[in-house]
Enzyme design. Sequence first.
Site, short mmCIF file in Angstrom:
data_model
loop_
_atom_site.label_atom_id
_atom_site.label_comp_id
_atom_site.label_asym_id
_atom_site.label_seq_id
_atom_site.Cartn_x
_atom_site.Cartn_y
_atom_site.Cartn_z
N PRO A 41 34.50 39.77 41.75
CG PRO A 41 33.36 37.88 40.96
CD PRO A 41 33.38 39.38 40.87
CB CYS A 42 39.82 39.49 41.95
SG CYS A 42 39.81 40.37 43.53
CG HIS A 43 36.69 35.88 45.96
ND1 HIS A 43 35.96 37.01 45.68
CD2 HIS A 43 35.78 34.86 46.13
CE1 HIS A 43 34.67 36.73 45.69
NE2 HIS A 43 34.53 35.43 45.95
#
Length: 232
Positions: free
Chosen positions: A200-202
């Site tokens: 989850p880089c978001h």
Amino acid sequence: INSIKKNGKSANEHLTQTGLTCKLKKKGAYDKINLRCRKRPKSDRRCETACADFAPRCRKRRGMEVKMQYTNHFQSPLGGILIAADEAGLTGLWFDKAKYYADRLDPEHEERDTPVLEQAREWLVVYFSGKEPDFLPPIHMTGTPFQLAVWKILQEIPYGETTTYGEIAGKIARQKGLARMSAQAVGGAVGHNKISIIVPCHRVLGADGSLTGYAGGTDKKEKLLALEKLRK
């Protein structure tokens, strides 16, 4: 990777004089590094880290193990998604038209279903229903040691929570016993995360809470966070 020298000239000078520069410009920076790797003996390990991240073709030339990659597509509420995997696990997940779409995907990949890809699609179905998945498909990420360290931290960010590039930089610095680590360098590694959403880089924000760069587009980043009830 440092420039090679040929007859006292830099790699770029040599490429220009041998007429290879125009071809390499079309192929991109990877091929420049790939050419430098080919000019070095296989015992030279300077290319190994770069090859690990740059492309399966480069790894093959170095005699490194390359697993066959398989792909299929998933239609999400936010648009089409390309999913890639090998026998070991998930290797890529990109929104269509993302900045680094299909980055490092083996050109010889095969489009077909596999157990890993099926698990990834099931995970996405649960996720886009607004629920936190209680399982995770196997993941097989390749990259430089620094990238892998950053991506490991990304996987530890809980559903419904966020962190900042600076906080990740602080963790990396502590792991390495350094006084500080560049948040900008962390941002580069986060931006090149090849498995969006599941890694989850978001959930990484700017120091002021802003929606800074996201390869899939900041509009999608905002919607993903809204799905996790972090933004209205």
